[in-house]
Motif scaffolding. Structure first.
Motif, PDB file in Angstrom:
ATOM      1  N   PHE A 198     -51.059   5.868  -7.154  1.00 37.19           N
ATOM      2  CA  PHE A 198     -51.316   4.461  -7.433  1.00 37.19           C
ATOM      3  C   PHE A 198     -52.654   4.286  -8.147  1.00 37.19           C
ATOM      4  O   PHE A 198     -52.752   3.549  -9.143  1.00 37.19           O
ATOM      5  CB  PHE A 198     -51.309   3.665  -6.129  1.00 37.19           C
ATOM      6  CG  PHE A 198     -51.618   2.206  -6.324  1.00 37.19           C
ATOM      7  CD1 PHE A 198     -50.670   1.356  -6.865  1.00 37.19           C
ATOM      8  CD2 PHE A 198     -52.851   1.685  -5.979  1.00 37.19           C
ATOM      9  CE1 PHE A 198     -50.947   0.007  -7.050  1.00 37.19           C
ATOM     10  CE2 PHE A 198     -53.135   0.344  -6.163  1.00 37.19           C
ATOM     11  CZ  PHE A 198     -52.181  -0.497  -6.700  1.00 37.19           C
ATOM     12  N   MET A 227     -45.605  -1.267 -10.368  1.00 32.82           N
ATOM     13  CA  MET A 227     -46.351  -0.875  -9.177  1.00 32.82           C
ATOM     14  C   MET A 227     -45.433  -0.611  -7.990  1.00 32.82           C
ATOM     15  O   MET A 227     -45.678   0.284  -7.183  1.00 32.82           O
ATOM     16  CB  MET A 227     -47.395  -1.933  -8.848  1.00 32.82           C
ATOM     17  CG  MET A 227     -48.604  -1.871  -9.777  1.00 32.82           C
ATOM     18  SD  MET A 227     -49.922  -3.017  -9.343  1.00 32.82           S
ATOM     19  CE  MET A 227     -49.354  -4.490 -10.185  1.00 32.82           C
ATOM     20  N   GLN A 242     -44.304  -5.996  -2.525  1.00 31.75           N
ATOM     21  CA  GLN A 242     -45.135  -4.869  -2.098  1.00 31.75           C
ATOM     22  C   GLN A 242     -45.278  -4.839  -0.580  1.00 31.75           C
ATOM     23  O   GLN A 242     -45.203  -3.783   0.048  1.00 31.75           O
ATOM     24  CB  GLN A 242     -46.514  -4.962  -2.753  1.00 31.75           C
ATOM     25  CG  GLN A 242     -46.510  -4.653  -4.235  1.00 31.75           C
ATOM     26  CD  GLN A 242     -47.905  -4.727  -4.821  1.00 31.75           C
ATOM     27  OE1 GLN A 242     -48.652  -5.670  -4.582  1.00 31.75           O
ATOM     28  NE2 GLN A 242     -48.265  -3.741  -5.601  1.00 31.75           N
ATOM     29  N   ILE A 276     -43.946  -1.793   2.015  1.00 32.90           N
ATOM     30  CA  ILE A 276     -44.785  -1.088   2.982  1.00 32.90           C
ATOM     31  C   ILE A 276     -44.243  -1.262   4.395  1.00 32.90           C
ATOM     32  O   ILE A 276     -44.170  -0.302   5.180  1.00 32.90           O
ATOM     33  CB  ILE A 276     -46.237  -1.597   2.891  1.00 32.90           C
ATOM     34  CG1 ILE A 276     -46.842  -1.236   1.539  1.00 32.90           C
ATOM     35  CG2 ILE A 276     -47.089  -1.000   4.022  1.00 32.90           C
ATOM     36  CD1 ILE A 276     -48.183  -1.881   1.266  1.00 32.90           C
ATOM     37  N   ARG A 301     -59.581   6.449  -2.884  1.00 39.47           N
ATOM     38  CA  ARG A 301     -58.342   6.788  -2.179  1.00 39.47           C
ATOM     39  C   ARG A 301     -58.573   6.890  -0.676  1.00 39.47           C
ATOM     40  O   ARG A 301     -57.849   6.296   0.128  1.00 39.47           O
ATOM     41  CB  ARG A 301     -57.808   8.113  -2.709  1.00 39.47           C
ATOM     42  CG  ARG A 301     -56.540   8.627  -2.041  1.00 39.47           C
ATOM     43  CD  ARG A 301     -56.384  10.103  -2.290  1.00 39.47           C
ATOM     44  NE  ARG A 301     -57.457  10.867  -1.628  1.00 39.47           N
ATOM     45  CZ  ARG A 301     -57.874  12.079  -2.017  1.00 39.47           C
ATOM     46  NH1 ARG A 301     -57.349  12.651  -3.087  1.00 39.47           N
ATOM     47  NH2 ARG A 301     -58.831  12.699  -1.351  1.00 39.47           N
ATOM     48  N   GLY A 356     -49.530   9.120  -2.167  1.00 40.25           N
ATOM     49  CA  GLY A 356     -49.103   7.834  -2.705  1.00 40.25           C
ATOM     50  C   GLY A 356     -50.259   7.041  -3.291  1.00 40.25           C
ATOM     51  O   GLY A 356     -50.154   6.466  -4.379  1.00 40.25           O
ATOM     52  N   LEU A 357     -51.368   7.014  -2.581  1.00 42.87           N
ATOM     53  CA  LEU A 357     -52.550   6.312  -3.080  1.00 42.87           C
ATOM     54  C   LEU A 357     -53.121   7.007  -4.311  1.00 42.87           C
ATOM     55  O   LEU A 357     -53.612   6.348  -5.229  1.00 42.87           O
ATOM     56  CB  LEU A 357     -53.619   6.220  -1.986  1.00 42.87           C
ATOM     57  CG  LEU A 357     -53.408   5.123  -0.942  1.00 42.87           C
ATOM     58  CD1 LEU A 357     -54.399   5.292   0.203  1.00 42.87           C
ATOM     59  CD2 LEU A 357     -53.556   3.737  -1.573  1.00 42.87           C
ATOM     60  N   THR A 400     -45.220   3.002  -5.943  1.00 43.63           N
ATOM     61  CA  THR A 400     -45.608   3.090  -4.537  1.00 43.63           C
ATOM     62  C   THR A 400     -44.417   3.234  -3.603  1.00 43.63           C
ATOM     63  O   THR A 400     -44.569   3.100  -2.381  1.00 43.63           O
ATOM     64  CB  THR A 400     -46.428   1.850  -4.137  1.00 43.63           C
ATOM     65  OG1 THR A 400     -45.679   0.664  -4.452  1.00 43.63           O
ATOM     66  CG2 THR A 400     -47.754   1.803  -4.876  1.00 43.63           C
TER      67      THR A 400
END
Length: 203
Positions: free
Chosen positions: A99, A76, A135, A139, A189, A95-96, A80
């Motif tokens: 994912f 993951m 994660q 971000i 999304r 990106g979403l 991402t």
């Protein structure tokens, strides 16, 4: 003769390839049933290896589960990863989309990763929490490098916002996977994108 051929086939796999094969089986099993219902014997049977070989790679079931959780976490993170120098707002939709495509196509592994918090073993929970922390850092690093971001100066608030958004997105994805009929991916999304932008945009 067949057994010898099977032995030769197994020996062709490198250590890393065999380990990856076992972890893929584990991801499917742990996603489909509770941690306590998955036995080493079942994993070995499905993978087509001896129980002794599985224990050679993973001495205990909890170590095996922790390795499965770590594997899904790394997948993951790779998925991402942000593009340096590009505004987060511009990358967010694509990106979403990537994912959520992963979540939908690897639903079992995603469930396995997020079931780890309920596992009783501290080592398993630690690997899971380390994955979530990674994660979060990924971000935050992307936001800090965002040429259009005006939130980097308020890091404590931003960290809380991102942490809350990750929990929100996990809940949304797990619910989405259980839906029948399933909500279209683009709606999920857009929901997640609005939530993140709302969380990081200063009032």
């Amino acid at each position: 003769m067949g057994e010898k051929h099977g032995e030769r086939t197994r020996r062709r796999l490198s250590t890393e390839e065999r380990r990856e094969e076992l972890l893929a089986v584990g991801a499917r099993l742990f996603a489909a049933r509770p941690h306590e219902d998955v036995s080493i014997e079942l994993v070995a049977e499905i993978a087509g290896v001896s129980r002794g070989l599985l224990y050679h790679y993973f001495p205990t079931k909890n170590e095996f589960f922790a390795a499965v959780v770590g594997r899904e976490s790394r997948r993951m993170l790779r998925l991402t990863a942000a593009v340096p120098g590009v505004p987060v707002r511009e990358q967010l939709t694509s990106g979403l989309e990537c994912f959520l495509e992963y979540v939908e196509e690897h639903a079992q592994g995603f469930r396995a990763f997020h079931r780890a918090e309920a596992a009783g073993d501290p080592a398993v929970r630690r690997v899971y929490r380390e994955g979530l922390a990674a994660q979060e850092r990924q971000i935050l690093d992307a936001l800090a490098a965002d040429p259009e971001s005006s939130t980097a100066g308020d890091l404590p608030t931003l960290r809380i916002a991102v942490r809350g958004w990750l929990s929100f997105m996990v809940t949304v994805c797990l619910e989405w996977l259980e839906e029948e009929p399933r909500m279209p991916r683009d709606q999920v999304r857009d929901l997640c994108a609005r939530a993140l932008l709302g969380a990081i945009t200063p009032p």
